[in-house]
Motif scaffolding. Structure first.
Motif: not given
Ligand SMILES: Nc1ncnc2c1ncn2[C@@H]1O[C@H](COP(=O)(O)OP(=O)(O)OP(=O)(O)O)[C@@H](O)[C@H]1O
Ligand SMILES: [Mg+2]
Lengths: 505, 356
Positions: A325, A335-337, A344, A413-414
């Motif tokens: 990662a 990445h927005i999981p 997350g 954050r992402e």
């Protein structure tokens, strides 16, 4: 219509936060009552008060006219109030039957398996649920797991069912079936409290809607008395849903090239099977497909959480096929999981600390080996303001934020590092309409700056609105691309069931 | 009327602080009955404990002597707790730390005092670290449970030290006692006020400060906290969790190892059997009670030190059996643990008519 539940002047505060200020509403027998409100308005808190998990500072709850005081969810269950939680409480290795049995009290030590099985099977048939009692839970889809939760409550003969954002994790088809079940339950005289941010669903099932705003119940409307825009304006008031305009400026530069990718899962089946995809610079590439056709594996491979069995991924010129990662992030993938709470966030840590989880090593947040707390705070203030995150007093652990606000923290954050590539899974799931609009705007603005997005979403409307191109997946393979300005829902629907398009695309 | 027990949603900071204090009070109260039963006035006994442990320069110095190894070991264990790693092996790490320091003291031939101190310190640091690092490596590489590995390695460490002092390291002039030779003055820590108190205590305080800064202020401390909070999220954020697990267990063992250095260089001046009478196990309790805070470790270690010293004197003065001291320690722990219940739950009286 007689009211079975009265909630009167409920107030609930947490240190430094007034989660519920003054809430009153009632639920009638045999109605579907929807709670609507922005992220952090207090919906989940109210439901937790109602099920005895939290104790109100003030106010009363009356059931069938009698005032009650719950001390635990067990008490409320005994009174016929049951809740389907967002995070299911199932034992994955056990069968459906065993999981249901676990939830019942008063099962004798030597119970008759047949009797119970028959009882449960009767419910399954009655509501047309398509569930096999002997399957272990881990094999089931999220939708099917929700049926189990529901059956548990029905077996206990709950009269009031609470569903907190049940459709957030369901496919549109599964949601439709859930609504059918809810309608049947209503016909049997059961009452349902339903929470959702999706206006279309609210319009479809609600008999009445109560709107919560900043911890107060500000209005209750009866069916016929509301439409989408009335509800929206009651809910957001003067605040505007952010507007955005996407400039169409696709370049032909390919930032991500997936070639013949194959991924097998733990069960040895193929999640992706010789899958090809090309992502261009500055585009939003929507991925359409019925859930479980490889979208999740695609996202996991792209962010280094899963390794490939075959094939290559090129980011620009760089081969990132089997990096972890960290390196993929350096290669510029954000990445927005899907599974926010499990991968997350650090739930015990503050918003400030969660916002820097991926960039804590970067120069702006550190002085030599020390963290630059001031910069970290400034960054948090900025993001909290920008994304309208309701975060409570400074330093509040993230676990205490509302579901939608946790999602906003992850998105903030992402997107903060201006990634070159974003892989977003259901990014607006659980967000209120204002916040969803803002996230759309951020993604569209990012695209204008040259960010390429792979957008995996269930909602075709969202895909059609936001995407520059849509790729349709079926059984781990790419069926084809369509142009959202020219295609129809029907065409996408057909492709999602595996039919290759003619030469239209 | 009816008594119900409810779960608190959030426990206030005041409560978290006052509950352990109150529970010590209750433990003193209950232990008073035990004292009465053996014919000793509780008040006199408690006064005796306080006076013994704190009332004189000598008593205070003895208390600090006992506090010192507890702080080191407690810090080590609590560091690992921070990351949800359970280091049960501080006892063994103290032994191998002491062993490393002793080797340097006896066989390195360093003549300069400061160089000797630094060399002994690091020998203990690395021995303790590597000892725990084995568990860290196994855990990071193959998911081997660190509780079992650290615990079992205690026995290896203790027996290894026994082997050395009964065998190759035995003092030839020691009348066949299982001891190494005494250290020369170069290998001894400074002592103060003509007591047994030595500069290891200040080293321990300094360690606590460094560890506090490390956890709360540095980038690595941040990483440890994230991994402790949610290992999957940490991995997803690109952190190398395997390396971090090894590193934290290494550091945890290394700090416990320093206790071994401090004991041989400051107090015993030689390696001998039973160099730690269970400090490493007490450290687990200390770390747990201190709730992960380095400052808390210092405070709790001091309280344990008072108890150890004061308890000894009860034995001497009233011929109370040793078991009494253990019972007393047990009671305090019992009520400290019980206080956790009241931090999480509250008991409430509800008026009649209430349902459920
Ligand atoms: N245990 C808690 N401790 C502190 N604050 C809390 C706690 N639970 C909820 N809150 C706060 O109360 C407010 C309401 O939260 P709640 O979860 O009820 O919102 P919600 O309406 O369900 O929002 P969403 O639509 O995002 O799920 C939020 O500001 C949240 O931070
Ligand atoms: Mg909620």
């Amino acid at each position: 219509m007689s009211d079975i539940l009265h909630i009167e002047n409920i107030r609930k505060t947490f240190p430094g936060v007034i989660a519920l200020d003054d809430v009153s509403f009632s639920v009638a027998q045999g109605e579907i009552h929807t709670l609507l409100g922005e992220n952090g308005a207090g919906k989940s808190t109210l439901m937790n008060v109602l099920t005895g998990l939290y104790h109100p500072d003030r106010g009363h709850i009356r059931i069938a006219g009698e005032q009650i005081h719950f001390t635990s969810p067990r008490d409320s269950l005994a009174c016929g109030i049951g809740m389907v939680h967002q995070h299911f409480m199932l034992v994955p290795a056990h069968s459906v039957f065993e999981n249901i049995l676990l939830a019942l009290d008063k099962v004798p030590n030597f119970y008759s398996r047949k009797t119970y099985q028959a009882k449960i099977q009767k419910l399954i048939d009655e509501f047309d649920l398509d569930l096999d009692l002997d399957t272990p839970v881990w094999k089931l889809s999220i939708g099917a797991q929700q049926w189990i939760e529901l059956i548990k409550l029905l077996m206990r003969d709950c009269q009031l069912l609470i569903l907190d954002e049940p459709t957030a994790v369901l496919t549109p088809q599964e949601s439709e079936r859930l609504f059918n079940v809810l309608r049947k339950l209503r016909k049997q005289g059961k009452s349902i409290i339903f929470i959702s941010h999706k206006m279309r669903e609210v319009m479809e099932v609600s008999d009445r809607v109560t709107i919560l705003k900043k911890g107060r119940s500000i209005a209750t409307r009866t069916r016929g008395d509301f439409d989408e825009s009335i509800l929206a304006s009651l809910m957001i008031g003067k605040d505007k849903i952010p507007q955005w305009q996407k400039t169409l400026q696709m370049s032909d530069e390919i930032v991500l090239d997936i070639q013949k990718l194959s991924v097998r899962n733990d069960r040895g089946l193929s999640d992706l099977d010789a899958f090809n995809l090309q992502l261009k610079k500055g585009e939003i590439l929507g991925i359409a497909g019925v859930a479980g056709n490889g979208q999740k594996a695609l996202a996991e491979v792209l962010t280094g959480l899963k390794n490939t069995n075959q094939g290559r991924i090129l980011a620009g010129q760089k081969d990132i096929t089997n990096s972890n990662a960290r390196y993929s992030y350096i290669a510029g993938i954000a990445h927005i999981p899907e599974d926010r709470k499990t991968i997350g966030i650090a739930p015990d840590m503050s918003v400030d600390e969660n916002l820097i989880m991926k960039s804590f090593k970067s120069g702006s947040f550190r002085n030599w080996i020390f963290q630059n707390k001031r910069a970290i705070r400034r960054n948090a203030e900025e993001k909290i303001e920008q994304f309208a995150i309701k975060s409570g007093p400074d330093g509040t652990p993230l676990r205490y934020l509302s579901g939608g606000n946790i999602q906003k923290v992850i998105i903030a954050r992402e997107l903060s590092e201006h990634p070159a590539v974003l892989v977003a899974l259901y990014p607006t799931r659980g967000l209120d309409i204002g916040s969803a609009g803002y996230v759309h705007k951020v993604i569209a603005d990012g695209a204008d700056r040259g960010m390429s997005t792979i957008l995996i979403a269930e909602d075709l409307d969202e895909l059609l609105k936001l995407s520059d191109r849509i790729a349709v997946m079926f059984r781990g393979q790419l069926v084809g691309y369509v142009d959202p300005r020219k295609t129809t829902r029907e065409e996408i629907g057909l492709m999602m069931s595996g039919e290759t398009p003619g030469d239209s695309a | 009327m009816k008594l119900v027990i409810e779960r608190r949603e959030i426990s206030s900071a005041l409560l978290r602080f006052s509950a352990p204090v109150a529970s010590i009070g209750i433990a003193l109260f209950v232990a008073g009955f035990l004292l009465l039963a053996s014919g000793v006035s509780p008040l006199a006994a408690y006064r005796e404990i306080i006076i013994e442990a704190l009332g004189s320069v000598y008593g205070l110095s003895e208390t600090l002597v006992k506090t010192t190894p507890l702080i080191f070991a407690g810090l080590g264990v609590s560091l690992a707790f921070r990351m949800q790693i359970w280091n049960i092996g501080a006892e063994g790490q103290i032994y191998v730390g002491a062993m490393g320091a002793t080797w340097v003291a006896l066989f390195s031939g360093i003549q300069n005092h400061w160089m000797m101190m630094v060399a002994m310190f690091f020998a203990a640091f690395f021995c303790g670290g590597l000892w725990a690092g084995v568990a860290g490596f196994l855990r990071a590489r193959w998911q081997v449970n660190e509780v079992i590995v650290t615990l079992l390695m205690n026995y290896i460490a203790i027996l290894w030290v026994d082997y050395l002092i009964y065998g190759p390291w035995k003092d030839p002039k020691g009348f066949n006692f299982p001891l190494t030779a005494q250290f020369s003055d170069t290998a001894r820590l400074a002592e103060y006020f003509n007591t047994r108190m030595h500069s290891g205590f200040f080293l321990a305080l300094f360690c606590a400060l460094v560890l506090y800064l490390f956890i709360e202020r540095t980038v690595w401390g941040y990483e440890i906290k994230v991994i402790g909070s949610n290992q999957k999220a940490a991995q997803y954020a690109g952190m190398n969790t395997g390396l971090a697990i090894f590193f934290v267990l290494f550091l945890s063992g290394a700090i416990a190892g320093i206790a071994g250095f401090s004991e041989v260089a400051g107090l015993q001046h030689r390696l001998q059997h039973g160099i730690s009478p269970g400090y490493g196990y007490t450290a687990i309790i200390i770390a747990w009670l201190a709730k992960r805070s380095a400052i808390g470790v210092v405070i709790v270690s001091f309280l344990m030190g008072v108890l150890l010293v004061g308890g000894d004197s009860l034995q001497l003065l009233w011929q109370l059996p040793v078991a009494f001291v253990y019972a007393f320690q047990g009671l305090i722990l019992f009520f400290l643990l019980a206080s956790d219940f009241f931090i999480i739950y509250r008991v409430k009286l509800i008026k009649g008519g209430a349902h459920a």
